[in-house]
Write a protein that holds these residues in place. Structure first.
Motif, mmCIF file in Angstrom:
data_model
loop_
_atom_site.group_PDB
_atom_site.id
_atom_site.type_symbol
_atom_site.label_atom_id
_atom_site.label_comp_id
_atom_site.label_asym_id
_atom_site.label_seq_id
_atom_site.Cartn_x
_atom_site.Cartn_y
_atom_site.Cartn_z
ATOM 1 N N SER A 292 76.203 60.581 33.369
ATOM 2 C CA SER A 292 76.555 59.721 32.244
ATOM 3 C C SER A 292 76.138 60.360 30.922
ATOM 4 N N GLY A 706 83.798 57.452 29.424
ATOM 5 C CA GLY A 706 82.480 58.034 29.620
ATOM 6 C C GLY A 706 82.036 58.115 31.060
ATOM 7 N N SER A 707 82.961 57.981 31.989
ATOM 8 C CA SER A 707 82.613 58.162 33.403
ATOM 9 C C SER A 707 83.877 58.580 34.127
ATOM 10 N N MET A 709 85.392 57.006 36.205
ATOM 11 C CA MET A 709 86.313 55.877 36.381
ATOM 12 C C MET A 709 87.418 55.938 35.329
ATOM 13 N N ASP A 710 87.053 56.422 34.138
ATOM 14 C CA ASP A 710 87.994 56.376 33.016
ATOM 15 C C ASP A 710 88.407 57.746 32.504
ATOM 16 N N ALA B 117 79.511 50.795 26.918
ATOM 17 C CA ALA B 117 80.826 51.200 26.406
ATOM 18 C C ALA B 117 81.413 52.308 27.266
ATOM 19 N N ARG B 118 80.529 53.246 27.673
ATOM 20 C CA ARG B 118 81.027 54.384 28.430
ATOM 21 C C ARG B 118 81.411 54.009 29.856
ATOM 22 N N LEU B 119 80.587 53.139 30.448
ATOM 23 C CA LEU B 119 80.749 52.865 31.870
ATOM 24 C C LEU B 119 81.455 51.547 32.130
ATOM 25 N N ARG B 122 85.953 48.954 31.014
ATOM 26 C CA ARG B 122 87.035 48.224 31.675
ATOM 27 C C ARG B 122 86.604 46.837 32.144
#
Lengths: 787, 160
Positions: A292, A706-707, A709-710, B117-119, B122
């Motif tokens: 992360s 930021g991961s 997942m995205d 925000a990063r993780l 969604r």
């Protein structure tokens, strides 16, 4: 007489990587595998906001936790460390390893915890309360250039890190700019194509995130630092300078490095902080980046807008090119940040002889993670802009894209070729690479296949792109770190060979390719050779691995060092064999006199004699070890052509890459298997950029991808089987004739895929699509919306 | 990111308003609310626990009510900070009456920062909406319970 096994020549052969067995069996030693008695662990507290003034930092709860050794705020770190240096000549705002007073991107460190283990360290970092008064954030570089809504560094009004540097035709080194030729080219043009193109921001994503272990030994007054870095010698130089130690007192080690992609060239704040804290506390400390953190704390890549204009005649002859570049470099200058987009300028004309070129470059600060080198570093951007523009021109002229390119190539007999951009292309034959790719893809049949598919109502496109790259970096005049490489080759007493290289690998396979060269040079089995790297106390000098320089510069240094040792060894052998050293042959593990193999001595026997020289031949010192520094006179310029076929689902907009054919010319190849592996990786990253990868920020400066997942990394199932072909145009810049190939795959792949996508959607009148090719974006074009 | 919702109460706006302004009611309706204390007029300090993937954690927050037009509209601003980052939100809340019922319209924005925000990007929209829905559904239930209590009370009074 026992028969001597005949050793095959290895250079040019598909020798399997010698480093792979340990790596795929989990027997490699990475930074996180380094454990030292008494070692403590670091965790960084990072800013959640993209821009703001630090009002207060309360570390009391963290300090009170069991197992916490110490907590340092930015102000305390600033007492130990000066602002971080950069390696480019551009002006740069002060950049603290840990923020003091103001934070400028989300993820910037504000404090650091030292604790018993990483879990305690992380919990304690979470317990630090930071009160930040938010300031407006700016994420759009074209808005930032107006100084709105915020100025990130007070001494850089309008957020301009580098303000409008012109380059190209009519520009002289003293800064004079004469636009006459460029203006005339555009005045005389029969056709001009213009396009704003975005080369989007990417996250490098090495498999192994960064990590550092620093061990300052107060008794010795010396420091050992392990880091997941591409260049341990640069690390040593910088750590010594920043901690006040001499370079003789710092030993830097890059153990196994699980990928770098340019993002591990930098010497980062975390490396300085880890070293400084170890020195302050007199204990070993370790910091390992988590995934992360890596998304925001490790430099990003690309993020350049190009406004491109091409002026041409209806015959397809290009008269002029304008390229206005705006690079969003994020919140700070890192080691090479400001220099990366200058490579885009330098390569603006690609493979073409364009009579008049004007490029301008503006670099802009925004509240994002800083950018720096990312596989290709500036050259994929140039390739993308010029190859997209050439494709748009071909489409406008209704001309075969291959033919248009051919009409503008720098001709094979023009090399070495000095470009309008100040580069001197060493060697090339672009028509040959184009023909190779056209033949390999069966271009006419490919077009027919596309047209047949279209008759069925399918959206199929074919794209082509040329590329030329700057590799083998480079003369010292172009690199502030020095542009040479170093090697020491030692024939051990038992006849085995130890060789060092400063080109510290992180996946390039130097242990294999370099050993192949030495095996041939000395006529010994490859199993008798060990390549040492990544430890400044073993490898005396070095620069590192970046800019596809390992083989061209590092390999050459080793070849030269080997040559020195070989001639000394020949003198010992000549004494033993009572022959003339010029009459000797080194082959099959023996050294003998040409024409009389029976008299040969074993390699080990001659080596043993050199270390117990009784009698010592006159004029010789005992021992067999020598070194070489190789300073290239120029960069190398590998090139190639990539062809893609892409299909887009009319219902969903989902793009599928059907075929990818690449013809690469990297000069002479030491190991085609490793070269293909490098091209596979480069293509995968280029295709990733074209099709799925994008670092997206919201208006507040928060990284939304930021991961994993995205942030999409391409997977094996996203690729067709790559069809790789090679032409060979050796470079005169080094005796190996090798140009370098580590980054090549990232260059041609992005434009050829977007060219294919535009071709697939041509029935909708679309002329350009910005990367990445998100299905929703393509669906909107198909269903009447805008790109 | 924008979030919006509409919630209908079977009571007049004066009653809904008094519920929306009652700290005890508010705290009992916020999912995962550990504490909710007034720090000044129309300003509260809250502690909240969320257990949901990347946004799991306890949050320290400040809730402010402003622009109050009694029985008609107000603005709610909330700021929460926790281990996974911060969440900030602001919503315009409007009460509409239609005879016996009152509809509360909420239109707001949510901002996040840090690892959330990063993780959790969604998740945030969905989670914010879910928490808002649960808040108002609880409040509608409370209004009904009040109604029943009042009705029972009136019935008792009528008997005596």
């Amino acid at each position: 007489m026992a028969s001597t096994p005949v050793l095959p020549k290895l250079v040019g052969e598909r020798v399997r990587r010698r480093e792979d067995p340990r790596l795929i069996q989990g027997r490699g030693t990475y930074v996180d595998d380094v454990k030292i008695v008494g070692m403590q662990h670091l965790a960084f507290k990072r800013s959640d906001v993209a821009h703001g003034r630090i009002l207060s930092i309360d570390v009391s709860a963290a300090e009170a936790m069991d197992g916490v050794e110490a907590v340092f705020t930015g102000a305390q770190i600033a007492e130990m460390l000066a602002p971080m240096p950069i390696a480019t000549p551009f002006p740069s705002p002060p950049h603290r390893a840990v923020a003091v007073d103001v934070v400028r991107f989300a993820g910037e460190p504000v404090a650091v915890v030292v604790a018993r283990d990483r879990y305690v360290a992380r919990d304690a970092a979470d317990a630090i309360v930071v009160d930040i008064d938010p300031l407006p954030a700016v994420v759009d570089p074209e808005l930032a250039m107006t100084g709105q809504p915020t100025v990130i560094h007070p001494d850089f009004p309008n957020n301009l890190a580098v303000a409008l540097v012109p380059s190209g035709t009519g520009c002289t080194p003293d800064g004079k700019v004469d636009d006459t030729a460029v203006d005339r080219a555009f005045a005389e043009a029969e056709i001009v194509v213009s396009q704003r193109m975005m080369n989007q921001r990417l996250v490098p994503n090495a498999i192994e995130p960064r990590g550092v272990v620093a061990n300052f030994e107060p008794g010795k007054g010396s420091m050992t630092i392990w880091s997941s870095t591409q260049n341990p010698h640069i690390l040593r130089t910088m750590i010594a300078a920043m901690t006040g130690l001499g370079q003789d007192q710092v030993r830097a080690i890059a153990p196994e490095v699980g990928g770098g992609f340019g993002a591990k060239i930098n010497i980062y704040g975390e490396e300085y902080v880890t070293a400084a804290i170890s020195k302050r506390l007199g204990i070993p400390v370790k910091w390992i980046e988590d995934r992360s953190e890596a998304f925001v704390a490790t430099t990003h890549g690309r993020d350049i807008i190009g406004y491109v204009d091409v002026a041409a005649l209806r015959t397809g002859k290009v008269l002029g090119l304008k390229m206005r570049l705006i690079a969003d470099i994020g919140a700070y200058n890192m080691l090479l940040t400001a220099a990366i987009p200058t490579l885009t300028m330098m390569m603006a004309n690609g493979t073409y002889a364009i009579p008049a070129i004007r490029t301008t470059l503006t670099e802009v600060f925004t509240n994002k993670t800083p950018t720096d080198a990312y596989r290709g570093a500036g050259r994929p951007e140039a390739t993308y802009f010029v190859e997209r523009a050439m494709d748009m021109l071909a489409r406008e002229l209704k001309m075969d894209p291959a033919e248009l390119r051919r009409r503008n190539f720098i001709a094979a007999d023009q090399f070495p070729y000095a470009t309008q951009m100040g580069a001197v292309y060493d060697s090339g034959d672009y028509g040959k690479a184009l023909d190779c790719a056209l033949d390999a893809s069966n271009w006419k049949a490919l077009i027919a296949e596309r047209d047949a598919a279209r008759k069925e109502g399918r959206l199929v496109g074919v794209g082509l792109a040329m590329y030329v790259e700057v590799c083998g970096l480079g003369p010292s005049s172009s690199l502030p770190t020095g542009g040479w490489e170093h090697s020491q080759v030692t024939i051990e007493r038992d006849g085995r060979i130890s060789a060092t290289t400063g080109a510290s690998p992180h996946g390039q396979g130097n242990e294999t390719t370099f050993a192949q060269m030495l095996a041939d040079q000395f006529g010994v089995p490859i199993e008798h050779i060990t390549i040492h790297h990544g430890d400044t106390s073993v490898v005396k000098q070095g620069i590192g691995t970046f800019g596809s320089r390992s083989q061209a510069v590092g390999g050459t240094a080793m070849h030269l060092a080997g040559g020195k040792v070989k001639s000394k060894m020949a003198k010992f052998a000549a004494a033993l064999l009572e022959a003339h050293e010029d009459d000797l042959v080194f082959e099959n593990g023996r050294i003998g006199v040409k024409g009389s193999p029976a008299s040969a001595k074993s390699f080990a026997e001659v080596a043993g004699y050199a270390y117990v020289p009784v009698p010592l031949p006159p004029g010789l010192e005992p021992g067999l070890s020598d070194e070489a520094f190789f300073e290239p006179t120029n960069n190398t310029y590998p090139f190639g052509c990539v062809i893609a076929m892409l299909e887009i689902d009319r219902e969903t907009g989902e793009p599928t890459l059907r075929r990818l054919v690449a013809a690469d010319d990297a000069g002479n190849l030491i190991n085609p298997l490793i070269v293909e592996g490098q091209i596979h990786g480069g293509l995968a990253q280029g295709i990733g950029q074209a099709m799925v990868e994008e670092a997206v920020y919201n208006d507040d400066g928060q990284l939304l991808t930021g991961s994993f997942m995205d942030y999409a990394l391409p997977r094996a199932t996203d690729f067709p089987r790559f069809e790789l072909h090679a032409t060979v145009t050796p470079t005169p810049v080094n005796p190996l004739g090798a140009k370098g190939v580590g980054e090549a795959g990232t260059l041609g792949s992005t434009p050829c895929i977007v060219n294919a996508a535009v071709d697939a959607l041509s029935e909708f009148g679309v002329t350009h699509i910005d990367m990445m090719l998100r299905p929703e974006k393509l669906w909107r074009i198909i269903h009447g919306g805008q790109a | 990111m924008d979030i919006a919702g509409s919630y209908t109460f079977d009571v007049p706006p004066e009653r809904v308003w008094s519920l929306l302004m009652d700290p005890a009611v508010i705290s009992s309706c916020i999912p995962g609310c550990d504490t909710f204390e007034a720090t000044a007029e129309n300003s509260y300090r809250a502690k909240l626990t969320v257990a949901l993937a990347a946004i799991t954690g306890s949050y320290d927050g400040i809730v402010t009510l402003s622009d109050l037009v009694p029985h008609t509209s107000y603005r709610l601003t909330a700021e929460g900070k926790g281990r996974p980052g911060f969440v900030k939100g602001s919503a315009a809340i409007t009460l509409r009456t239609d005879g016996a019922t009152t509809t509360v319209d909420v239109a707001g924005t949510v901002q996040t920062g840090g690892p959330i925000a990063r993780l959790g990007q969604r998740l945030i929209g969905g989670v914010s909406k879910m928490m808002m829905d649960r808040f108002f559904v609880s409040m509608v239930e409370i209004s009904r319970a009040y109604d029943r209590a009042i009705a029972d009370d009136s019935a008792r009074r009528a008997k005596t």
